[in-house]
Enzyme design. Structure first.
Site, PDB file in Angstrom:
ATOM      1  CG  ASP A  19      45.347  47.811  53.058  1.00 25.52           C
ATOM      2  OD1 ASP A  19      46.449  48.160  52.602  1.00 25.52           O
ATOM      3  OD2 ASP A  19      44.714  46.813  52.641  1.00 25.52           O
ATOM      4  CD  GLU A 233      47.774  50.168  46.186  1.00 28.13           C
ATOM      5  OE1 GLU A 233      46.943  49.489  45.561  1.00 28.13           O
ATOM      6  OE2 GLU A 233      48.732  49.661  46.769  1.00 28.13           O
TER       7      GLU A 233
HETATM    8  O1  FUB Z   1      45.182  45.191  50.798  1.00 23.81           O
HETATM    9  C1  FUB Z   1      44.993  45.040  49.423  1.00 23.81           C
HETATM   10  C2  FUB Z   1      45.504  46.226  48.680  1.00 23.81           C
HETATM   11  O2  FUB Z   1      46.888  46.373  48.899  1.00 23.81           O
HETATM   12  C3  FUB Z   1      44.929  47.536  49.152  1.00 23.81           C
HETATM   13  O3  FUB Z   1      43.622  47.761  48.735  1.00 23.81           O
HETATM   14  C4  FUB Z   1      45.944  48.454  48.599  1.00 23.81           C
HETATM   15  O4  FUB Z   1      45.873  49.763  49.072  1.00 23.81           O
HETATM   16  C5  FUB Z   1      47.226  47.738  48.970  1.00 23.81           C
HETATM   17  O5  FUB Z   1      47.640  48.031  50.267  1.00 23.81           O
END
Ligand code: FUB
Length: 334
Positions: A19, A233
């Site tokens: 991320d 997301e």
């Molecule tokens: O790293 C945990 C979660 O996985 C992140 O918040 C999302 O965007 C995904 O990459």
């Protein structure tokens, strides 16, 4: 395009990172990743195996320079309101300070977003005593516009709990339901990322978060069943040629996509795909301009042999046409 040996290779290998939110501070690239940790947790569809506890800040003097790990910048034990799962963070510079934003589950296991403040881009950061009032879900990304107004984008489905806030309150629902079953289905419009303008002190929301609408080329909202284009997301904003570009992950179809708008709060029109699927389930991007070129930061799970919760952040150059169109990247092609 000129080859750089740093492109598409892990930024660091002594820890797992994911991320990556990249910014230019003090003339260098600073990268704010999640810090993945080895654990036996099984993938239950709710993301419980992403058990991160702290954050490290990385930096590079230039795109061909080594990546430096500045060590721990914030730990969950130093965040009074947080219990577990320090997921994807971001950091911005404003008012002479660095504001580090991060999601974590609170004592009731509800994802909230907190802020910690520091004097240096690499931290350390001191957490505010409570999470940002009115915040929820995951993946904060804060964008400061040319006029100085700052906006937080956030949200993630399934393990990120965004569906649970459709009424404006957290609705837990049946513990055993399949993640996503409480969200829109079929032809219903997919849920969008959320956006809220920040107050001048960068510590609170100036307004109630609003949903960002994404429409297709015919002006129809992207539907919940359109898993190749729906928002899942990892919202991120970059500005190019006076327009705003919202990039995001499509989750179960594993694409990074983008949409365009004349306003930082939308509505946005879907434009296309930035990255084809990588090894691993997730990827999560940031897009940054550095010394006149544009770069995509993202992650894959290749180094861990495909384990979804053990990821490695990396970057590559992005090709952006004068009209803002981004060329799709195939992550493992030359
Ligand atoms: O790293 C945990 C979660 O996985 C992140 O918040 C999302 O965007 C995904 O990459």
């Amino acid at each position: 395009m000129q080859k750089n040996p740093n492109f598409r290779t892990p930024l660091v290998t002594h820890i797992y990172t994911a991320d990556p939110s990249a910014h230019v501070f003090e003339g260098k690239l600073y990268i704010y990743p999640s810090h993945d940790i080895v654990n036996e947790g099984l993938d239950d569809g709710k993301g419980d195996h992403f058990k991160m506890e702290d954050y490290h800040v990385l930096s590079m003097d230039d795109i061909d320079a080594p990546c430096i790990d500045h060590g721990e910048a914030l730990h969950v034990k130093d965040v009074p309101w947080a219990k577990r799962q320090m997921w994807a963070p971001d950091c911005v510079y404003k008012n002479g300070k660095y504001y580090f934003y991060f999601p974590a589950k609170d004592k009731d296991d509800i994802f909230r977003i907190g802020v910690a403040v520091g004097d240096r881009p690499e931290g350390p950061f001191k957490a505010e005593p409570d999470y940002i009032e009115g915040s929820y879900s995951i993946d904060p990304a804060v964008f400061v516009d040319d006029d100085g107004r700052a906006y937080m984008y956030f949200g993630g489905l399934w393990g990120g709990q965004l569906e649970k806030w459709q009424t404006g309150e957290y609705v837990q629902g049946d513990e055993n339901m399949t993640p996503g079953d409480d969200g829109p289905q079929g032809d219903e419009p997919a849920l969008g990322a959320m956006v809220a303008e920040m107050t001048d002190d960068m510590l609170t929301f100036k307004e109630k978060p609003k949903e960002i609408k994404i429409y297709d080329e015919n002006g129809k909202p992207i539907a919940a069943k359109d898993k190749d284009r729906w928002f899942f997301e990892a919202p991120w904003i970059h500005k190019f040629g006076g327009k705003y570009y919202l990039s995001y992950s499509t989750g179960p179809t594993h694409y990074l996509c983008y949409a365009e708008s004349d306003s930082p709060t939308g509505p946005f029109t879907y434009k296309g795909r930035i990255l084809e699927p990588v090894v691993g389930w997730t990827t999560h991007q940031s897009i940054v301009e550095f010394k006149g070129k544009w770069y995509l930061f993202y992650h894959d799970s290749k180094l861990s042999g495909g384990q979804t919760h053990l990821r490695t952040a990396m970057f590559t150059e992005l090709e952006i046409s004068d009209d803002g169109t981004i060329s799709t990247i195939k992550p493992y092609d030359d």
